[in-house]
Motif scaffolding. Structure first.
Motif, PDB file in Angstrom:
ATOM      1  N   GLN A 232       0.826  -1.206   0.000  1.00  0.00           N
ATOM      2  CA  GLN A 232       0.000   0.000   0.000  1.00  0.00           C
ATOM      3  C   GLN A 232       0.863   1.261   0.000  1.00  0.00           C
ATOM      4  O   GLN A 232       0.595   2.221  -0.722  1.00  0.00           O
ATOM      5  N   ILE A 233       1.918   1.234   0.816  1.00  0.00           N
ATOM      6  CA  ILE A 233       2.797   2.405   0.917  1.00  0.00           C
ATOM      7  C   ILE A 233       3.486   2.691  -0.415  1.00  0.00           C
ATOM      8  O   ILE A 233       3.792   3.842  -0.736  1.00  0.00           O
ATOM      9  N   MET A 234       3.708   1.654  -1.203  1.00  0.00           N
ATOM     10  CA  MET A 234       4.434   1.811  -2.464  1.00  0.00           C
ATOM     11  C   MET A 234       3.565   2.352  -3.596  1.00  0.00           C
ATOM     12  O   MET A 234       4.058   2.606  -4.694  1.00  0.00           O
ATOM     13  N   GLN A 235       2.274   2.541  -3.333  1.00  0.00           N
ATOM     14  CA  GLN A 235       1.405   3.097  -4.354  1.00  0.00           C
ATOM     15  C   GLN A 235       1.764   4.556  -4.619  1.00  0.00           C
ATOM     16  O   GLN A 235       2.199   5.284  -3.729  1.00  0.00           O
ATOM     17  N   ALA A 236       1.560   4.991  -5.854  1.00  0.00           N
ATOM     18  CA  ALA A 236       1.997   6.320  -6.292  1.00  0.00           C
ATOM     19  C   ALA A 236       1.386   7.448  -5.471  1.00  0.00           C
ATOM     20  O   ALA A 236       2.029   8.487  -5.257  1.00  0.00           O
ATOM     21  N   GLU A 237       0.163   7.276  -4.968  1.00  0.00           N
ATOM     22  CA  GLU A 237      -0.504   8.356  -4.255  1.00  0.00           C
ATOM     23  C   GLU A 237       0.233   8.762  -2.976  1.00  0.00           C
ATOM     24  O   GLU A 237       0.086   9.893  -2.496  1.00  0.00           O
ATOM     25  N   TYR A 238       1.055   7.863  -2.439  1.00  0.00           N
ATOM     26  CA  TYR A 238       1.784   8.189  -1.218  1.00  0.00           C
ATOM     27  C   TYR A 238       3.021   9.032  -1.501  1.00  0.00           C
ATOM     28  O   TYR A 238       3.518   9.728  -0.620  1.00  0.00           O
ATOM     29  N   GLY A 239       3.554   8.956  -2.684  1.00  0.00           N
ATOM     30  CA  GLY A 239       4.640   9.833  -3.093  1.00  0.00           C
ATOM     31  C   GLY A 239       6.027   9.464  -2.612  1.00  0.00           C
ATOM     32  O   GLY A 239       6.974  10.239  -2.778  1.00  0.00           O
ATOM     33  N   TYR A 240       6.207   8.281  -2.036  1.00  0.00           N
ATOM     34  CA  TYR A 240       7.541   7.885  -1.583  1.00  0.00           C
ATOM     35  C   TYR A 240       8.367   7.380  -2.765  1.00  0.00           C
ATOM     36  O   TYR A 240       7.859   6.680  -3.641  1.00  0.00           O
ATOM     37  N   GLN A 241       9.646   7.741  -2.785  1.00  0.00           N
ATOM     38  CA  GLN A 241      10.529   7.253  -3.830  1.00  0.00           C
ATOM     39  C   GLN A 241      11.978   7.348  -3.372  1.00  0.00           C
ATOM     40  O   GLN A 241      12.308   8.117  -2.459  1.00  0.00           O
ATOM     41  N   LEU A 242      12.829   6.554  -3.993  1.00  0.00           N
ATOM     42  CA  LEU A 242      14.249   6.554  -3.637  1.00  0.00           C
ATOM     43  C   LEU A 242      14.943   7.762  -4.254  1.00  0.00           C
ATOM     44  O   LEU A 242      14.651   8.148  -5.387  1.00  0.00           O
ATOM     45  N   LEU A 243      15.881   8.346  -3.498  1.00  0.00           N
ATOM     46  CA  LEU A 243      16.692   9.429  -4.050  1.00  0.00           C
ATOM     47  C   LEU A 243      17.743   8.836  -4.978  1.00  0.00           C
ATOM     48  O   LEU A 243      18.222   7.715  -4.761  1.00  0.00           O
ATOM     49  N   PRO A 244      18.156   9.569  -6.011  1.00  0.00           N
ATOM     50  CA  PRO A 244      19.161   9.054  -6.955  1.00  0.00           C
ATOM     51  C   PRO A 244      20.492   8.747  -6.281  1.00  0.00           C
ATOM     52  O   PRO A 244      21.169   7.783  -6.641  1.00  0.00           O
ATOM     53  N   ASP A 245      20.854   9.557  -5.276  1.00  0.00           N
ATOM     54  CA  ASP A 245      22.135   9.381  -4.585  1.00  0.00           C
ATOM     55  C   ASP A 245      21.870   8.976  -3.143  1.00  0.00           C
ATOM     56  O   ASP A 245      21.375   9.772  -2.340  1.00  0.00           O
TER      57      ASP A 245
END
Length: 330
Positions: A232-245
């Motif tokens: 659920q947390i990984m769904q796009a609506e939550y907006g979490y993502q890994l930083l490039p660095d």
């Protein structure tokens, strides 16, 4: 004779004074705290007490516990982590006593919010529920850690008196886990996905509630439930993502970045920590209390760029004092 008469007069005077008080002479308001019946009357009371629950997220020395595991070791065998790691600790150790005491002190605060927040008149119901949700998540977080450390523990979910406090039986770990997972499901319905104002940034969100749920399920072998919560947390609506660095996560300029679900926040001159002093290398005036083990490094795959950000390996350039790093040199 005069002495007996004086004593009799004093006694009669005391009876007259106390009798004329109509039972209210000894009913005084406490001067060192605000009584419950005088509190919980306005919105700021609910916000203030909920804010006071947040230190509960840091009552456990999470990083220090790594010194008791296969991931790190300490040469300071006299500190709690060293004694736990070598099996020489007992119930008199500070970690054992203080962790228990601080956890229940913070659980009491969450119980106050959950119990009394609805009594505040003229307060927006959405805000009441949000604050209750934050307290539910913190309480679940604390009980997960308590059951992980101690197994069966007293399960207190409402304000109690000091007399009642000493009579609480232990509840089975499985009952507590089931209950706090239900609490987290309730909290998910109350909490927003994100906060729009800067003053609320860093507070517990719906994603944080799901993350705590995923961790509890994982710790207790409920793998499908852990996967579902994490998905659920990984769904796009939550907006979490890994930083490039990866290394930039630890940069002051990237506080509250898109990778952060919930963090323990500090502020210069107001709330600070001594992590670098206690864990930094001796070459940089640190105490080097906890040192990563080779087995932890070997857990990373060859070529993983996170190794460079996390470890100093033999032959690496020493960023603290210059030159080439050698084991034992700090």
């Amino acid at each position: 004779m005069k002495t007996r008469v004086k004593k009799l007069l004093y006694a009669l005077l005391l009876v007259a004074v106390c009798g004329g008080c109509d039972g209210g002479f000894f009913d005084t308001e406490p001067t060192d705290r605000i009584s419950v019946d005088k509190f919980w009357t306005q919105e700021k009371d609910g916000i203030l007490v909920t804010n006071g629950c947040y230190p509960g997220l840091s009552v456990f020395k999470m990083f220090s516990f790594e010194g008791c595991s296969d991931n790190a070791c300490t040469a300071q065998v006299w500190i709690d982590a060293g004694m736990i790691a070598n099996g020489s600790f007992n119930s008199s150790q500070d970690w054992v006593k203080v962790t228990w005491k601080n956890a229940y002190a913070n659980i009491r605060r969450t119980n106050d919010v959950i119990t009394y927040i609805d009594e505040i008149p003229d307060m927006d119901d959405a805000l009441k529920n949000r604050l209750k949700g934050e307290a539910l998540v913190i309480r679940a977080f604390l009980y997960n850690l308590m059951t992980s450390l101690y197994g069966d523990v007293p399960f207190i979910t409402k304000p109690i008196t000091l007399i009642e406090d000493g009579k609480q039986p232990r509840e089975s770990k499985s009952v507590i886990v089931d209950a706090i997972l239900k609490d987290l499901d309730e909290a998910v319905n109350y909490l927003p996905i994100r906060y729009e104002t800067n003053e609320d940034k860093g507070r517990i969100t719906r994603g944080a509630a799901l993350a705590v749920k995923a961790r509890i399920c994982l710790y207790n072998g409920m793998y499908k439930e852990a996967r579902d919560a994490a998905s659920q947390i990984m769904q796009a609506e939550y907006g979490y993502q890994l930083l490039p660095d990866y290394a930039s996560i630890f940069d002051y300029n990237h506080e509250m970045n898109a990778e952060v679900i919930l963090d323990d926040q500090y502020m210069p001159d107001l709330r600070m920590h001594d992590s670098f002093r206690t864990r930094g290398p001796r070459s940089a005036q640190g105490l080097s209390e906890y040192v990563p083990t080779r087995s932890l490094v070997d857990e990373y795959q060859v070529g993983d760029t996170r190794i460079v950000a996390n470890f100093l390996l033999p032959g690496d350039e020493n960023p603290y004092v210059g030159g080439i790093f050698k084991p034992g040199s700090g």
